[in-house]
Design an enzyme around this catalytic site. Structure first.
Site, PDB file in Angstrom:
ATOM      1  N   GLU A  92      85.856   7.174  31.124  1.00  0.00           N
ATOM      2  CA  GLU A  92      86.889   6.160  31.243  1.00  0.00           C
ATOM      3  C   GLU A  92      86.205   4.812  31.397  1.00  0.00           C
ATOM      4  O   GLU A  92      85.472   4.581  32.359  1.00  0.00           O
ATOM      5  CB  GLU A  92      87.767   6.462  32.470  1.00  0.00           C
ATOM      6  CG  GLU A  92      88.868   5.436  32.659  1.00  0.00           C
ATOM      7  CD  GLU A  92      90.032   5.978  33.486  1.00  0.00           C
ATOM      8  OE1 GLU A  92      89.837   6.970  34.205  1.00  0.00           O
ATOM      9  OE2 GLU A  92      91.118   5.381  33.393  1.00  0.00           O
TER      10      GLU A  92
ATOM     11  N   ASP B  24      75.380  -1.584  21.892  1.00  0.00           N
ATOM     12  CA  ASP B  24      75.529  -0.889  23.176  1.00  0.00           C
ATOM     13  C   ASP B  24      74.721   0.415  23.146  1.00  0.00           C
ATOM     14  O   ASP B  24      75.181   1.459  23.587  1.00  0.00           O
ATOM     15  CB  ASP B  24      77.011  -0.624  23.445  1.00  0.00           C
ATOM     16  CG  ASP B  24      77.303  -0.343  24.920  1.00  0.00           C
ATOM     17  OD1 ASP B  24      76.420  -0.596  25.767  1.00  0.00           O
ATOM     18  OD2 ASP B  24      78.411   0.143  25.219  1.00  0.00           O
TER      19      ASP B  24
END
Ligand code: ADP
Ligand code: MG
Length: 352
Positions: free
Chosen positions: A30, A167
């Site tokens: 999450e 990333d």
């Protein structure tokens, strides 16, 4: 002409899905921009569906679908297999993008790095067996070399497609159990310079632990996004000028560092390393001079590993972790580095 036929065939025959086709299971992650679940496809339409991963994403979901579609067509094997993406409007939460991938496996490189067994746990996964060989630096180096080759190979195909990931970190590298290779995931912060998608740097998306010192991709002289057609014409030039792919190379260099030095694998140790490196003006050689005299046996062992074969591993590391993007190697050039001349993991057993 063939391209059009293929596109048409795909549009007609590629399975599409909607919310009701998915049975969500365990939550896998999450972030601030979405939630990720393990899931099952209820309607087992075509071939080998089975386990999938579903991401419900907010703002950047559209970009992530776009990136995954592009990767699927241009360099499929470098990233997790993308199945389908669609927009769903939740009565409570508003518009949400749903993305579906094949479930590639249980472990990310981050999980594997946290194990005391690393890199032998990776060796067992790549080879599908535990080799009956003595443990030692040479063997560990071969395993790490094999992982690095896989990561650079995946990055090279992304970069050749015009995509910068931005990333790259162990949490965004999944071990694909079917292909026994590492694949890249999470294109949520990626940018495609050739078509100007997600061109404006989103510094706030970047993970400071693995981000290169420039923090954002483009220089400050190019702060805003040109419209798509202009970007298409312009971006190869910008690519040449700014070398945005070198941002990912810095991150992959930090992963190499963490694989070689067990004591730099925790978040806090990496953050401390980043501080030390900054104090050394991002000069790895200066960093080594500052820590080696009072290095722990564990740290010393990392240097020893990188110093094997005339220091060829250390040489590769210092050509990735550099302050100036221009002085960093590219993924393609890194693959041709002498560090990879020796045969990797598979050859090790034949050598004995
Ligand atoms: P986030 O935006 O939350 O970082 P990611 O795309 O990185 O989303 O996915 C979160 C986590 O879900 C990953 O760290 C990984 O553990 C798991 N995951 C994502 N994609 C896959 C996949 N294709 N197969 C198996 N696990 C996955
Ligand atoms: Mg992630």
């Amino acid at each position: 002409f063939d391209m059009f036929v293929l596109a048409f065939v795909e549009r007609v025959f590629r399975p599409t899905y909607k919310k009701d086709d998915l049975v969500l299971g365990k939550k896998l992650g999450e972030g601030s921009f979405g939630v990720v679940y393990k899931a099952q496809l209820a309607k087992k339409s075509s071939s080998k569906d089975g386990d999938v991963v579903v991401k419900k994403a907010t703002e950047y979901g559209a970009v992530e679908i776009w990136m995954n579609e592009r990767v699927r067509r241009a360099c499929a094997n470098s990233c997790a297999d993308f199945i389908y993406g669609f927009l769903e409007t939740s009565p409570k939460r508003g518009p949400e993008y749903w993305l579906i991938w094949k479930f590639e496996g249980e472990s990310t490189l981050a999980d594997l790095l946290q194990s005391k067994e690393f890199p032998y746990n990776v060796e067992a996964m790549i080879l599908g067996e535990v080799q009956d060989l003595p443990k030692g630096l040479e063997r560990e180096n071969r395993i790490i070399q094999t992982v690095m080759r896989q990561l650079l190979f995946a990055l090279d195909s992304l970069h050749s497609t015009g995509i910068v990931h931005r990333d790259i970190k162990p949490q965004n590298i999944i071990f694909s159990e079917d292909s026994r290779t590492f694949k890249i995931i999470d294109l949520g912060a990626a940018t495609d310079l050739r078509v100007g998608i997600n061109y404006i740097p989103k510094e706030f998306l970047l993970d400071p632990r693995y981000a290169a010192p420039e923090q954002y991709i483009m220089s400050t002289q190019t702060p805003s996004a040109p419209s798509a057609p202009v970007a298409t014409a312009l971006s190869p030039v910008l690519w040449q000028l700014n070398l945005p792919d070198r941002f990912d190379i810095y991150s992959v260099g930090l992963i190499f560092l963490q694989m070689a030095f067990p004591s730099l694998r925790s978040d806090s140790a990496l953050i401390q390393f980043n501080r030390q490196l900054k104090r050394c003006d991002y000069d790895l050689i200066a960093w080594r001079k500052s820590v080696e005299p009072r290095a722990s046996p564990e740290l010393r062992r990392g240097f020893e590993l990188l110093d094997l074969d005339g220091g060829i591993g250390w040489e590769l590391l210092t050509s990735t972790v550099r302050y100036r993007a221009r002085q960093r190697t590219s993924a393609k050039a890194a693959l041709a580095h002498p560090y990879f001349d020796k045969e990797g993991l598979l050859a090790l057993s034949f050598m004995q």
